[in-house]
Design an enzyme around this catalytic site. Structure first.
Site, PDB file in Angstrom:
ATOM      1  N   ASP B  93       0.731  -1.256  -0.087  1.00  0.00           N
ATOM      2  CA  ASP B  93      -0.089   0.085   0.187  1.00  0.00           C
ATOM      3  C   ASP B  93       0.978   1.111   0.120  1.00  0.00           C
ATOM      4  OD1 ASP B  93       1.066  -0.027   2.510  1.00  0.00           O
ATOM      5  OD2 ASP B  93      -0.970  -0.439   3.674  1.00  0.00           O
ATOM      6  N   ASP B 266      -7.861  -7.658   0.217  1.00  0.00           N
ATOM      7  CA  ASP B 266      -7.056  -7.920   1.238  1.00  0.00           C
ATOM      8  C   ASP B 266      -7.644  -7.567   2.625  1.00  0.00           C
ATOM      9  OD1 ASP B 266      -6.348  -4.948   1.043  1.00  0.00           O
ATOM     10  OD2 ASP B 266      -5.421  -5.653   2.837  1.00  0.00           O
ATOM     11  N   CYS B 304     -13.601 -29.000   6.015  1.00  0.00           N
ATOM     12  CA  CYS B 304     -12.297 -28.460   5.668  1.00  0.00           C
ATOM     13  C   CYS B 304     -11.222 -29.553   5.531  1.00  0.00           C
ATOM     14  CB  CYS B 304     -11.954 -27.475   6.510  1.00  0.00           C
ATOM     15  SG  CYS B 304     -10.332 -26.645   6.040  1.00  0.00           S
ATOM     16  N   CYS B 306      -8.053 -29.012   5.089  1.00  0.00           N
ATOM     17  CA  CYS B 306      -6.530 -28.225   5.465  1.00  0.00           C
ATOM     18  C   CYS B 306      -5.489 -28.911   6.505  1.00  0.00           C
ATOM     19  CB  CYS B 306      -6.724 -26.701   5.757  1.00  0.00           C
ATOM     20  SG  CYS B 306      -7.042 -26.553   7.557  1.00  0.00           S
ATOM     21  N   CYS B 309      -7.232 -29.173   9.989  1.00  0.00           N
ATOM     22  CA  CYS B 309      -8.472 -29.983  10.142  1.00  0.00           C
ATOM     23  C   CYS B 309      -8.116 -31.276   9.701  1.00  0.00           C
ATOM     24  CB  CYS B 309      -9.532 -29.280   9.180  1.00  0.00           C
ATOM     25  SG  CYS B 309      -9.987 -27.543   9.554  1.00  0.00           S
ATOM     26  N   HIS B 335      -5.368 -22.198   9.295  1.00  0.00           N
ATOM     27  CA  HIS B 335      -6.711 -22.638   8.999  1.00  0.00           C
ATOM     28  C   HIS B 335      -7.417 -21.356   8.429  1.00  0.00           C
ATOM     29  CE1 HIS B 335     -10.918 -24.302   8.970  1.00  0.00           C
ATOM     30  NE2 HIS B 335     -11.258 -23.281   9.428  1.00  0.00           N
TER      31      HIS B 335
END
Lengths: 369, 369
Positions: B93, B266, B304, B306, B309, B335
């Site tokens: 930014d 974002d 999930c 991931c 998980c 996560h």
């Protein structure tokens, strides 16, 4: 009993030994350094990262886990391995050391120890039987007998009296440990007194354990005195059982311990100093949070091949630590554990090739204590 | 200019779009969620972990890095990619938003902004030219024009006046951005006022940028109002340039933004709530540090796949977070970022198959806001 220890090789010039421990969660090459996972986590590390740096066994603390989240909860979760997602061996201590060092001690009786939690002052009682019950709930592969750790310095008479009780507790621990999957180690106490250490070894061997630990060292005595106690204690210990020096673990301590025939070590130091921005390097300790490393774009240790040293600079890690960024202490922790585990792997190679003294000499030439 | 944007597909029922951005550090599939790495680190995560969850681009904050460790230091280290060991695209930014929201503002002049650091009160000056210089030192792939972010609510007259300056600053930013490797995005301001937003878009398009951001939303206005501003702003934005909605990123915001033709998002929220023990699940937000999860040995999110998980339970993660163990917030952070990045991947598939509205409907049926 799914536990065994095989003595593979004795180094020709020293008491250093090469061995292999087998447990139902896998094998361990000795001598070994065990990272400490006090609260069912080796601070900042995932189990996968521990495997990446070749950690073969970790330690967890019975006292902490008994208090929080509670050993029954961990048993409900399927035991400590399942709870924390670690499928390799785990060693748990008996809780004794923390009861004596952390909690507010109320009373030591023949039956056990009354104490108050260091967290909330709640009242608890741990005996050899309770300690075994808790460690069975945890389901660790190697469990430790419940012992008393007299403070340093302690008078001979107090240590002698305490020792008698510790031996009776060791016997009760053995009787209470009914799990066939868990190997119970006896703990040699006796302070800095040679005759007491010898008497303790003899009494514990008489009871009979698959492994023996040396407790009550690195608790304030001079380094020379520690090594002296190690010398006369290991000289009377069984050859065919693993020997574990509890709570000891600077790089130089590992080398001196191995030279005296120690097979197992653990210490919170590598993870603790990492959180303060200090790391081991082949040239000695380095405090990477110091201003002098602000623009140092070289690795933590020029001779290290770990993930951290391959990918990050001192300047970046200093930035992270100064900003209290978690990645900073992840990286210093990872590196420090790698350093000690890799040191042990190098030590094992030196023992296998009967060149331990040369290795030691070379290490000290580089490493500034 | 090594930057390009290709519009691949326009969804049939909505304004949702599928695109691809190319930069010299790699490609980005849009719509995309960009994790925020304020201080040259996405909190708790390694770059390898970010790749594991398929983060294609991250954001870093110019204001923070300018203050500490300093953009010159990062330039010496070889730029931000090299400094932080991240070889995929980075967006920075302009510093504007933080100057206006974090620092103690001293004076806004035509030339630039005088402010005092929120860290130590030191005095600084940032102008469009300084912002570009800092972002060139950082070497990010996408850089943002220096703008003023009026607080919400602000009177029409103030926003209008501020907007004029922001447009002049955008022009100066473009003139000052001399790096051919960095793509400068203009920022559409104008508060909640439709005519100002439209005027700003027109003025910025007149100057000409390879991408356009929408700033000044999610700063306190009602959700409905934000969506209304989005509607009339995106309706006048160029079709063939990427559109970036700054600082917005709840799951529902992503879905609503995409539906209105936004390509990039974002937000610090996923990492911030993770540090407080809160996670996204397919059924809504869940505060895993709550006592009710103490003995819950199921994954954070049943739907999930991931790393977290697949390997850890709510009970274990709660234990870690309650004990202030770093692994706890590593796992919740991992996560949460996975959740948003995976959500965007599912959104892209839905757009490609012209079934975005169905996807949205199904999401809201499950997800409790």
């Amino acid at each position: 009993m799914s536990f065994s220890f095989e003595l593979i090789h004795k180094e020709k010039d020293t008491a250093a030994r090469l061995g292999r421990i087998k447990t139902s969660h896998g094998e361990i090459d000795t001598p070994i350094f065990m990272p400490v996972g006090t609260q069912a986590t080796v601070k900042t590390m995932t189990p996968e990262e521990l495997k990446e740096i070749d950690a073969q066994i970790i330690l967890a603390n019975t006292y902490h886990l008994y208090l929080r989240p509670g050993s029954k909860l961990i048993a409900e979760a399927g035991g400590l391995h399942e709870f924390m997602h670690w499928d390799r061996p785990i060693l748990t201590d008996s809780g004794g050391f923390q009861v004596f060092s952390l909690s507010e001690l109320n009373e030591i009786t023949e039956e056990g120890v009354y104490f108050q939690s260091h967290l909330d002052g709640s009242r608890h009682f741990i005996s050899p039987e309770r300690s075994m019950e808790i460690q069975m709930d945890l389901g660790s592969d190697i469990v430790m007998a419940f012992d008393e750790c007299p403070p340093y310095p302690s008078e001979y008479d107090y240590v002698a009296e305490s020792l008698e009780r510790t031996i009776r507790w060791a016997k009760r621990s053995k009787e209470a440990m009914t799990s066939k999957e868990q190997a119970l180690f006896g703990i040699v106490q006796g302070g800095v007194y040679e005759d007491l250490r010898r008497a303790c070894v003899e009494a514990l061997v008489e009871i009979g354990f698959p492994g023996y630990a040396i407790g009550g060292l690195s608790v304030g005595e001079e380094k020379e005195q520690m090594l002296e106690v190690l010398d006369f204690t290991t000289s009377v210990m069984l050859e065919d059982k693993p020997r574990y020096l509890m709570g000891v673990g600077t790089p130089e301590d590992l080398i001196e311990g191995v030279m005296r025939g120690i097979d197992m070590f653990d210490c919170v130091m590598p993870t603790r100093i990492a959180r303060h921005g200090a790391v081991f390097t082949s040239e000695g300790r380095l405090t990477v949070r110091n201003a002098r490393y602000e623009r140092d774009f070289t690795p933590l240790d020029h001779n290290c091949n770990c993930y951290v040293c391959r990918n990050y600079t001192r300047g970046y890690i200093r930035h992270l630590i100064k900003r209290n960024e978690i990645l900073g202490i992840r990286l210093t922790t990872y590196h420090n554990l790698y350093f000690l585990i890799n040191l042990m792997a190098e030590i094992r190679r030196a023992i296998a090739e009967d060149r331990f003294l040369k290795f030691r000499e070379k290490f000290y030439r580089q490493y500034q204590i």
